[in-house]
Design an enzyme around this catalytic site. Structure first.
Site, PDB file in Angstrom:
ATOM      1  N   ASP A  37     -42.539  66.960 -57.128  1.00 47.64           N
ATOM      2  CA  ASP A  37     -42.501  68.348 -56.641  1.00 47.64           C
ATOM      3  C   ASP A  37     -43.545  69.134 -57.428  1.00 47.64           C
ATOM      4  OD1 ASP A  37     -39.805  70.103 -55.278  1.00 47.64           O
ATOM      5  OD2 ASP A  37     -41.520  71.169 -56.143  1.00 47.64           O
ATOM      6  N   PHE A  87     -39.353  66.342 -48.188  1.00 50.07           N
ATOM      7  CA  PHE A  87     -38.884  67.732 -48.119  1.00 50.07           C
ATOM      8  C   PHE A  87     -40.005  68.730 -48.398  1.00 50.07           C
ATOM      9  CE2 PHE A  87     -34.978  65.514 -49.667  1.00 50.07           C
ATOM     10  CZ  PHE A  87     -34.071  65.940 -48.712  1.00 50.07           C
ATOM     11  N   LYS A  91     -41.182  77.210 -46.416  1.00 51.25           N
ATOM     12  CA  LYS A  91     -40.149  77.370 -45.377  1.00 51.25           C
ATOM     13  C   LYS A  91     -39.845  78.811 -44.978  1.00 51.25           C
ATOM     14  CE  LYS A  91     -36.254  77.501 -48.565  1.00 51.25           C
ATOM     15  NZ  LYS A  91     -34.864  77.193 -48.799  1.00 51.25           N
ATOM     16  N   ASN A 106     -50.338  73.458 -46.134  1.00 46.45           N
ATOM     17  CA  ASN A 106     -49.381  72.801 -47.044  1.00 46.45           C
ATOM     18  C   ASN A 106     -48.455  71.840 -46.297  1.00 46.45           C
ATOM     19  OD1 ASN A 106     -48.275  72.600 -49.811  1.00 46.45           O
ATOM     20  ND2 ASN A 106     -46.417  73.373 -48.826  1.00 46.45           N
ATOM     21  N   SER A 131     -36.121  70.654 -38.151  1.00 50.25           N
ATOM     22  CA  SER A 131     -35.315  71.872 -38.080  1.00 50.25           C
ATOM     23  C   SER A 131     -34.920  72.171 -36.649  1.00 50.25           C
ATOM     24  CB  SER A 131     -36.163  73.027 -38.622  1.00 50.25           C
ATOM     25  OG  SER A 131     -35.562  74.269 -38.333  1.00 50.25           O
ATOM     26  N   TYR A 156     -44.425  78.370 -39.073  1.00 48.30           N
ATOM     27  CA  TYR A 156     -43.512  77.452 -39.754  1.00 48.30           C
ATOM     28  C   TYR A 156     -42.890  76.476 -38.756  1.00 48.30           C
ATOM     29  CZ  TYR A 156     -39.245  75.564 -41.695  1.00 48.30           C
ATOM     30  OH  TYR A 156     -38.249  74.681 -42.060  1.00 48.30           O
ATOM     31  N   LYS A 160     -43.177  72.138 -38.000  1.00 48.25           N
ATOM     32  CA  LYS A 160     -42.107  71.140 -37.826  1.00 48.25           C
ATOM     33  C   LYS A 160     -42.351  70.331 -36.548  1.00 48.25           C
ATOM     34  CE  LYS A 160     -39.982  71.954 -41.593  1.00 48.25           C
ATOM     35  NZ  LYS A 160     -40.181  71.008 -42.699  1.00 48.25           N
ATOM     36  N   PHE A 185     -29.587  72.177 -38.801  1.00 48.34           N
ATOM     37  CA  PHE A 185     -29.236  73.484 -38.261  1.00 48.34           C
ATOM     38  C   PHE A 185     -29.289  74.486 -39.439  1.00 48.34           C
ATOM     39  CE2 PHE A 185     -28.745  73.174 -33.697  1.00 48.34           C
ATOM     40  CZ  PHE A 185     -29.235  71.895 -33.587  1.00 48.34           C
ATOM     41  N   LEU A 207     -29.190  84.367 -44.368  1.00 46.53           N
ATOM     42  CA  LEU A 207     -27.939  85.124 -44.380  1.00 46.53           C
ATOM     43  C   LEU A 207     -27.093  84.882 -45.631  1.00 46.53           C
ATOM     44  CD1 LEU A 207     -25.937  86.980 -42.934  1.00 46.53           C
ATOM     45  CD2 LEU A 207     -25.081  84.967 -41.703  1.00 46.53           C
ATOM     46  N   VAL A 224     -26.476  93.467 -40.683  1.00 46.94           N
ATOM     47  CA  VAL A 224     -26.166  92.467 -39.651  1.00 46.94           C
ATOM     48  C   VAL A 224     -27.132  92.732 -38.498  1.00 46.94           C
ATOM     49  CG1 VAL A 224     -24.410  91.678 -38.013  1.00 46.94           C
ATOM     50  CG2 VAL A 224     -23.760  92.302 -40.368  1.00 46.94           C
TER      51      VAL A 224
HETATM   52  P1  NAD Z   1     -37.106  74.443 -50.932  1.00 45.55           P
HETATM   53  O1  NAD Z   1     -38.264  75.368 -50.913  1.00 45.55           O
HETATM   54  O2  NAD Z   1     -35.958  74.748 -51.813  1.00 45.55           O
HETATM   55  O3  NAD Z   1     -37.608  72.955 -51.281  1.00 45.55           O
HETATM   56  C1  NAD Z   1     -38.888  72.491 -50.944  1.00 45.55           C
HETATM   57  C2  NAD Z   1     -39.496  71.932 -52.213  1.00 45.55           C
HETATM   58  O4  NAD Z   1     -40.790  71.427 -51.909  1.00 45.55           O
HETATM   59  C3  NAD Z   1     -39.666  72.983 -53.314  1.00 45.55           C
HETATM   60  O5  NAD Z   1     -39.114  72.491 -54.505  1.00 45.55           O
HETATM   61  C4  NAD Z   1     -41.184  73.155 -53.426  1.00 45.55           C
HETATM   62  O6  NAD Z   1     -41.566  73.437 -54.755  1.00 45.55           O
HETATM   63  C5  NAD Z   1     -41.670  71.813 -52.942  1.00 45.55           C
HETATM   64  N1  NAD Z   1     -43.020  71.811 -52.372  1.00 45.55           N
HETATM   65  C6  NAD Z   1     -43.527  72.620 -51.407  1.00 45.55           C
HETATM   66  N2  NAD Z   1     -44.799  72.261 -51.151  1.00 45.55           N
HETATM   67  C7  NAD Z   1     -45.095  71.219 -51.962  1.00 45.55           C
HETATM   68  C8  NAD Z   1     -46.233  70.422 -52.167  1.00 45.55           C
HETATM   69  N3  NAD Z   1     -47.364  70.630 -51.499  1.00 45.55           N
HETATM   70  N4  NAD Z   1     -46.173  69.423 -53.085  1.00 45.55           N
HETATM   71  C9  NAD Z   1     -45.053  69.208 -53.787  1.00 45.55           C
HETATM   72  N5  NAD Z   1     -43.930  69.923 -53.640  1.00 45.55           N
HETATM   73  C10 NAD Z   1     -43.955  70.925 -52.729  1.00 45.55           C
HETATM   74  O7  NAD Z   1     -36.621  74.261 -49.417  1.00 45.55           O
HETATM   75  P2  NAD Z   1     -35.347  73.516 -48.839  1.00 45.55           P
HETATM   76  O8  NAD Z   1     -34.454  74.537 -48.252  1.00 45.55           O
HETATM   77  O9  NAD Z   1     -34.826  72.540 -49.832  1.00 45.55           O
HETATM   78  O10 NAD Z   1     -36.037  72.758 -47.631  1.00 45.55           O
HETATM   79  C11 NAD Z   1     -36.448  71.409 -47.737  1.00 45.55           C
HETATM   80  C12 NAD Z   1     -37.086  70.999 -46.430  1.00 45.55           C
HETATM   81  O11 NAD Z   1     -36.159  71.184 -45.375  1.00 45.55           O
HETATM   82  C13 NAD Z   1     -38.330  71.793 -46.059  1.00 45.55           C
HETATM   83  O12 NAD Z   1     -39.237  70.916 -45.423  1.00 45.55           O
HETATM   84  C14 NAD Z   1     -37.797  72.795 -45.066  1.00 45.55           C
HETATM   85  O13 NAD Z   1     -38.786  73.210 -44.171  1.00 45.55           O
HETATM   86  C15 NAD Z   1     -36.748  71.964 -44.351  1.00 45.55           C
HETATM   87  N6  NAD Z   1     -35.707  72.765 -43.716  1.00 45.55           N
HETATM   88  C16 NAD Z   1     -35.018  73.697 -44.441  1.00 45.55           C
HETATM   89  C17 NAD Z   1     -34.048  74.464 -43.839  1.00 45.55           C
HETATM   90  C18 NAD Z   1     -33.328  75.538 -44.598  1.00 45.55           C
HETATM   91  O14 NAD Z   1     -32.773  76.434 -43.974  1.00 45.55           O
HETATM   92  N7  NAD Z   1     -33.263  75.477 -45.921  1.00 45.55           N
HETATM   93  C19 NAD Z   1     -33.750  74.252 -42.483  1.00 45.55           C
HETATM   94  C20 NAD Z   1     -34.444  73.275 -41.778  1.00 45.55           C
HETATM   95  C21 NAD Z   1     -35.429  72.533 -42.404  1.00 45.55           C
HETATM   96  C1  WQD Z   2     -28.797  83.446 -39.645  1.00 41.45           C
HETATM   97  C2  WQD Z   2     -28.204  84.588 -38.844  1.00 41.45           C
HETATM   98  C3  WQD Z   2     -29.704  86.428 -38.483  1.00 41.45           C
HETATM   99  C4  WQD Z   2     -30.013  87.711 -42.636  1.00 41.45           C
HETATM  100  C5  WQD Z   2     -33.731  80.178 -40.386  1.00 41.45           C
HETATM  101  C6  WQD Z   2     -35.035  79.646 -39.888  1.00 41.45           C
HETATM  102  C7  WQD Z   2     -34.865  78.263 -39.367  1.00 41.45           C
HETATM  103  C8  WQD Z   2     -34.193  77.369 -40.406  1.00 41.45           C
HETATM  104  C9  WQD Z   2     -32.960  77.981 -40.958  1.00 41.45           C
HETATM  105  C10 WQD Z   2     -35.850  76.204 -41.634  1.00 41.45           C
HETATM  106  C11 WQD Z   2     -29.157  85.168 -37.816  1.00 41.45           C
HETATM  107  C12 WQD Z   2     -28.526  86.843 -39.330  1.00 41.45           C
HETATM  108  C13 WQD Z   2     -29.669  87.032 -41.490  1.00 41.45           C
HETATM  109  C14 WQD Z   2     -29.543  89.038 -42.801  1.00 41.45           C
HETATM  110  C15 WQD Z   2     -28.410  88.879 -40.693  1.00 41.45           C
HETATM  111  N1  WQD Z   2     -35.041  77.150 -41.521  1.00 41.45           N
HETATM  112  N2  WQD Z   2     -28.879  87.600 -40.536  1.00 41.45           N
HETATM  113  N3  WQD Z   2     -28.743  89.568 -41.829  1.00 41.45           N
HETATM  114  O1  WQD Z   2     -32.825  82.610 -38.683  1.00 41.45           O
HETATM  115  O2  WQD Z   2     -30.908  81.079 -38.010  1.00 41.45           O
HETATM  116  O3  WQD Z   2     -32.813  80.190 -39.313  1.00 41.45           O
HETATM  117  O4  WQD Z   2     -33.232  79.313 -41.405  1.00 41.45           O
HETATM  118  O5  WQD Z   2     -36.146  75.386 -40.824  1.00 41.45           O
HETATM  119  O6  WQD Z   2     -36.129  77.793 -39.037  1.00 41.45           O
HETATM  120  O7  WQD Z   2     -35.500  80.500 -38.847  1.00 41.45           O
HETATM  121  O8  WQD Z   2     -31.214  81.665 -40.424  1.00 41.45           O
HETATM  122  O9  WQD Z   2     -30.019  82.576 -42.365  1.00 41.45           O
HETATM  123  O10 WQD Z   2     -32.119  83.750 -41.564  1.00 41.45           O
HETATM  124  O11 WQD Z   2     -30.063  83.869 -40.174  1.00 41.45           O
HETATM  125  O12 WQD Z   2     -27.697  89.401 -39.847  1.00 41.45           O
HETATM  126  O13 WQD Z   2     -29.842  89.726 -43.791  1.00 41.45           O
HETATM  127  O14 WQD Z   2     -27.915  85.657 -39.756  1.00 41.45           O
HETATM  128  O15 WQD Z   2     -30.030  87.440 -37.569  1.00 41.45           O
HETATM  129  O16 WQD Z   2     -28.402  85.518 -36.706  1.00 41.45           O
HETATM  130  P1  WQD Z   2     -31.951  81.469 -38.989  1.00 41.45           P
HETATM  131  P2  WQD Z   2     -30.897  82.976 -41.227  1.00 41.45           P
END
Ligand code: NAD
Ligand code: WQD
Length: 345
Positions: A37, A87, A91, A106, A131, A156, A160, A185, A207, A224
């Site tokens: 990382d 990962f 994001k 990136n 995602s 973003y 994906k 999700f 959220l 909200v």
């Molecule tokens: P996060 O930011 O906590 O973790 C991602 C990690 O990757 C971080 O530690 C960051 O320092 C590292 N990183 C980023 N670019 C890098 C690079 N070029 N080289 C090395 N390290 C790098 O995010 P997360 O919530 O743990 O998400 C992990 C993965 O899941 C991401 O690909 C994200 O897009 C995907 N994802 C997250 C969510 C979510 O809501 N958290 C939902 C769907 C998909």
């Molecule tokens: C959830 C719900 C908001 C904040 C995002 C990315 C998606 C994925 C997951 C990576 C929604 C509502 C939120 C607030 C609110 N990430 N909300 N007040 O938008 O479903 O998904 O994270 O892949 O790509 O878009 O997640 O947690 O932002 O929102 O009312 O202050 O909460 O409108 O309905 P979302 P979220």
């Protein structure tokens, strides 16, 4: 478990929120883990948290996955991997709209470097963090893996979709390569130990971190975003998946490839609970299980939000043998315990 002995998994982006939880579950399942990382969105303390939970040191390399020479030298040449979980990505959806090139560079380049080195070093298996954002607003719900992808409404989301396509075409061209894309999700919660969890930088866009920071008094009130949607209480519906359940899905995905159980060399699985929950329901449940108020007001809709989405988890259930197990109330308790831990409350 014994079949996982001596199998080593590279967890790229493994110091982050989902990566740390996955590292713990992999180690609990008997895998050796190396975390790589660049700490662009995480902190070394997260790796220490993993080590505290599993009770042993975990190899960590600070490296940018876009720096192919460093990744080759410091990671792929030093360890023999059976699998990679990728990962490493940025994001923040809003930031990606403002700075698309940062996200394309990136998120795509890190994947390209990892895939190139997997080819070079004969590493056969990759799990990719995709995602539910790839679905946009589906016409019919729940979303199945067959639900058509719609053009993502953020750079973003586009990364994906493009990453899935890059993986699919790469697998088609490299006979020894297998891949599983997991479409997450809405991941929420934290490890029950409260030693690892999400560390959002600045004002949280998501959220649950906003709820926990509001409950902790760091934010005055939660907005909200919309109460006039076509949903039972007017607020948006999402499928909130506990991060430990999500982490376990990665372990079973790696198991499936390592044990030769994949039916196709490139597979996609939704990872959710299959249960829609509204924003207002989530806020009320948080208040109820934790006994803390979350001041909130109704605010205008947030641009770009989909109205409702939740997963069909049939394929993950039948093929991966995985299902979400954690109760949503317990997940929200864990989220609050983590917030209190990092704030010293
Ligand atoms: P996060 O930011 O906590 O973790 C991602 C990690 O990757 C971080 O530690 C960051 O320092 C590292 N990183 C980023 N670019 C890098 C690079 N070029 N080289 C090395 N390290 C790098 O995010 P997360 O919530 O743990 O998400 C992990 C993965 O899941 C991401 O690909 C994200 O897009 C995907 N994802 C997250 C969510 C979510 O809501 N958290 C939902 C769907 C998909
Ligand atoms: C959830 C719900 C908001 C904040 C995002 C990315 C998606 C994925 C997951 C990576 C929604 C509502 C939120 C607030 C609110 N990430 N909300 N007040 O938008 O479903 O998904 O994270 O892949 O790509 O878009 O997640 O947690 O932002 O929102 O009312 O202050 O909460 O409108 O309905 P979302 P979220």
């Amino acid at each position: 478990m014994s079949s996982n002995k001596n199998k080593t998994v590279l967890v790229a982006g493994g110091a982050g929120y989902i990566g740390t939880h996955t590292a713990v579950e992999l180690i609990n399942a008997g895998y050796d883990v190396v975390i790589a990382d660049n700490l662009s969105n995480s902190d070394l303390s997260a790796v220490k948290g993993v080590e505290q939970i599993v009770g042993r040191p975990v190899p960590f390399v600070q490296v940018d996955c876009c720096d192919i020479d460093a990744l080759r030298r410091e990671v792929f040449a030093r360890y023999a991997f059976d699998s990679v979980i990728h990962f490493a990505a940025y994001k923040a959806v809003g930031e990606s709209v403002a700075e698309p090139l940062k996200y394309f560079r990136n998120n795509l380049d890190s994947l390209l470097c990892v895939l190139s080195l997997m080819k070079e070093f004969d590493v056969p298996n990759i799990v990719f963090s995709s995602s539910a954002t790839v679905y946009g607003q589906p016409e019919t719900l729940p979303a199945t893996e067959q639900t058509p992808r719609q053009r993502a409404n953020s750079p973003y989301g586009l990364t994906k979709q493009m990453s899935e396509d890059i993986i699919q075409d790469t697998v088609a061209a490299i006979p020894f390569l297998k891949a599983i894309a997991l479409r997450y999700f809405n991941p929420i919660g934290a490890h029950p130990s409260a030693l690892i969890g999400e560390l959002p930088k600045g004002v949280p866009a998501n959220l649950v971190p906003f709820i926990t920071q509001t409950a902790a008094g760091i934010r005055k009130e939660l907005s909200v975003f919309g109460d006039d949607y076509d949903t039972p209480d007017g607020s948006c519906l999402r499928d909130y998946i506990d991060v430990v359940d999500l982490a376990r899905a990665h372990v079973v995905a790696v198991d499936r490839m390592v044990q030769g159980r994949s039916t196709e060399r490139y597979e996609i699985f939704n990872i959710g609970t299959g249960k829609p929950v509204s924003v207002l329901e989530l806020v009320r449940l948080f208040e109820q299980v934790n006994g803390v108020p979350v001041p909130h007001k109704i605010a205008p809709r947030r641009p770009g939000d989909v109205e409702k989405i939740w997963a069909s988890t049939d394929l993950a259930n039948s093929e991966l043998g995985w299902r979400a197990e954690r109760d949503l109330g317990d997940t929200l308790r864990a989220a609050w315990a983590w917030e209190k831990h990092i704030r010293g409350l």
